[in-house]
Design an enzyme around this catalytic site. Sequence first.
Site, PDB file in Angstrom:
ATOM      1  N   HIS A 111      38.760  41.502  47.104  1.00  0.00           N
ATOM      2  CA  HIS A 111      38.007  41.760  45.872  1.00  0.00           C
ATOM      3  C   HIS A 111      37.218  40.528  45.484  1.00  0.00           C
ATOM      4  O   HIS A 111      37.396  39.467  46.063  1.00  0.00           O
ATOM      5  CB  HIS A 111      38.925  42.253  44.747  1.00  0.00           C
ATOM      6  CG  HIS A 111      39.919  41.256  44.235  1.00  0.00           C
ATOM      7  ND1 HIS A 111      40.935  40.730  45.007  1.00  0.00           N
ATOM      8  CD2 HIS A 111      40.054  40.675  43.006  1.00  0.00           C
ATOM      9  CE1 HIS A 111      41.664  39.894  44.272  1.00  0.00           C
ATOM     10  NE2 HIS A 111      41.144  39.844  43.067  1.00  0.00           N
ATOM     11  N   HIS A 156      36.986  38.433  42.944  1.00  0.00           N
ATOM     12  CA  HIS A 156      37.382  37.305  42.087  1.00  0.00           C
ATOM     13  C   HIS A 156      37.264  35.973  42.848  1.00  0.00           C
ATOM     14  O   HIS A 156      37.604  35.884  44.028  1.00  0.00           O
ATOM     15  CB  HIS A 156      38.806  37.494  41.556  1.00  0.00           C
ATOM     16  CG  HIS A 156      38.874  38.502  40.443  1.00  0.00           C
ATOM     17  ND1 HIS A 156      40.037  39.154  40.093  1.00  0.00           N
ATOM     18  CD2 HIS A 156      37.904  38.959  39.594  1.00  0.00           C
ATOM     19  CE1 HIS A 156      39.781  39.973  39.075  1.00  0.00           C
ATOM     20  NE2 HIS A 156      38.501  39.874  38.767  1.00  0.00           N
ATOM     21  N   ASP A 167      38.885  33.258  42.936  1.00  0.00           N
ATOM     22  CA  ASP A 167      40.046  32.651  43.600  1.00  0.00           C
ATOM     23  C   ASP A 167      40.359  33.343  44.938  1.00  0.00           C
ATOM     24  O   ASP A 167      41.286  32.945  45.641  1.00  0.00           O
ATOM     25  CB  ASP A 167      41.277  32.638  42.677  1.00  0.00           C
ATOM     26  CG  ASP A 167      41.760  34.023  42.271  1.00  0.00           C
ATOM     27  OD1 ASP A 167      40.923  34.858  41.886  1.00  0.00           O
ATOM     28  OD2 ASP A 167      42.982  34.266  42.337  1.00  0.00           O
ATOM     29  N   HIS A 168      39.546  34.347  45.303  1.00  0.00           N
ATOM     30  CA  HIS A 168      39.709  35.036  46.597  1.00  0.00           C
ATOM     31  C   HIS A 168      38.490  34.894  47.505  1.00  0.00           C
ATOM     32  O   HIS A 168      38.609  35.057  48.713  1.00  0.00           O
ATOM     33  CB  HIS A 168      40.028  36.525  46.363  1.00  0.00           C
ATOM     34  CG  HIS A 168      41.316  36.724  45.626  1.00  0.00           C
ATOM     35  ND1 HIS A 168      42.465  37.177  46.221  1.00  0.00           N
ATOM     36  CD2 HIS A 168      41.650  36.464  44.329  1.00  0.00           C
ATOM     37  CE1 HIS A 168      43.438  37.204  45.325  1.00  0.00           C
ATOM     38  NE2 HIS A 168      42.970  36.782  44.173  1.00  0.00           N
ATOM     39  N   HIS A 205      42.689  46.826  39.608  1.00  0.00           N
ATOM     40  CA  HIS A 205      42.542  45.413  39.211  1.00  0.00           C
ATOM     41  C   HIS A 205      41.053  45.111  39.047  1.00  0.00           C
ATOM     42  O   HIS A 205      40.631  44.522  38.058  1.00  0.00           O
ATOM     43  CB  HIS A 205      43.178  44.542  40.291  1.00  0.00           C
ATOM     44  CG  HIS A 205      43.045  43.064  40.068  1.00  0.00           C
ATOM     45  ND1 HIS A 205      43.648  42.409  39.027  1.00  0.00           N
ATOM     46  CD2 HIS A 205      42.374  42.107  40.772  1.00  0.00           C
ATOM     47  CE1 HIS A 205      43.361  41.108  39.099  1.00  0.00           C
ATOM     48  NE2 HIS A 205      42.581  40.901  40.150  1.00  0.00           N
ATOM     49  N   ASP A 228      45.199  41.472  44.815  1.00  0.00           N
ATOM     50  CA  ASP A 228      45.827  41.421  43.489  1.00  0.00           C
ATOM     51  C   ASP A 228      46.134  42.820  42.950  1.00  0.00           C
ATOM     52  O   ASP A 228      46.158  43.028  41.735  1.00  0.00           O
ATOM     53  CB  ASP A 228      44.917  40.696  42.480  1.00  0.00           C
ATOM     54  CG  ASP A 228      44.803  39.213  42.768  1.00  0.00           C
ATOM     55  OD1 ASP A 228      45.474  38.722  43.697  1.00  0.00           O
ATOM     56  OD2 ASP A 228      44.023  38.539  42.061  1.00  0.00           O
ATOM     57  N   HIS A 280      49.139  36.257  45.418  1.00  0.00           N
ATOM     58  CA  HIS A 280      49.691  35.211  44.551  1.00  0.00           C
ATOM     59  C   HIS A 280      51.206  35.133  44.653  1.00  0.00           C
ATOM     60  O   HIS A 280      51.878  36.138  44.913  1.00  0.00           O
ATOM     61  CB  HIS A 280      49.345  35.487  43.077  1.00  0.00           C
ATOM     62  CG  HIS A 280      47.892  35.355  42.752  1.00  0.00           C
ATOM     63  ND1 HIS A 280      47.346  34.175  42.293  1.00  0.00           N
ATOM     64  CD2 HIS A 280      46.868  36.242  42.839  1.00  0.00           C
ATOM     65  CE1 HIS A 280      46.044  34.350  42.088  1.00  0.00           C
ATOM     66  NE2 HIS A 280      45.738  35.605  42.416  1.00  0.00           N
TER      67      HIS A 280
HETATM   68 FE    FE Z   1      43.735  36.466  42.274  1.00  0.00          FE
HETATM   69 ZN    ZN Z   2      42.005  38.970  41.222  1.00  0.00          ZN
END
Ligand code: FE
Ligand code: ZN
Length: 256
Positions: A55, A57, A59-60, A113, A130, A168
Amino acid sequence: MNDIRITPVCAFKDNYVWVVSRGASAVVVDPGDARPVAEHLHAEGLQLAAILNTHHHLDHVGGNAELVAERAAPVYGPDDARIPALTQRVGEGQRIAIAPLGIEFSVLEIPGHTRTHIAYYGAGMLFCGDTLFACGCGRLFEGTPRQMHDSLAKLARLPDATRVYCGHEYTLSNIRFAKLVDTENPLLAEWEREAAAQRARNEPTVPSTIGREKAANPFLRCSEQAIARSASKHAGHALADAVEVLAEIREWKNSL
Ligand code: FE
Ligand code: ZN
């Protein structure tokens, strides 16, 4: 397939970037940060065969551009303009052959999400970003409780032995919450002891398995009496169905 190695590379506070390798070739799942991934590939003498994104985001996907700037590799992900350096847009049911590793992944669309979240399933492994966490699920940033419920149900239909690699390290706090909701489930105390010991040794608690998630993760168990009872008690009124139960326990966890 037992010469396949799966290694977590830690990024930020609690992200896992999963590196799937065979011989000198590696697939990298959700590289939020390029540097630790590049260092790992270099240290292990691995060539980047592909990046898989679940996805959009940051942080990915934050490491996509830098990783492919220095080494040519396809970047797979959902059709979403928010993903940088994306080259292969993939959707439900599509199969992705990673030739240098001799692995094939199929794509599952699992919104909830985010609107375009996907998972990759292959060789007994599930990379689910996530959406499904060990003993938990992601927050509903762009999706509805109905979408998250259906996405989790889709993942729950995979074989019990499927190893679940999420994005995570949230397991211990998820188990603590699960114990509030599913008060009589003896598997939770057992899992908590195991996960606490792993964290004390600085080991990841991930992967779990689909079988374990079905038995212990409250977000996959919203049709169970015990979960429905706790959720309606928390809501202060009766809840109509598993979707309302999921909505209630997701809100409950957000409020803690
Ligand atoms: Fe994340
Ligand atoms: Zn995420």
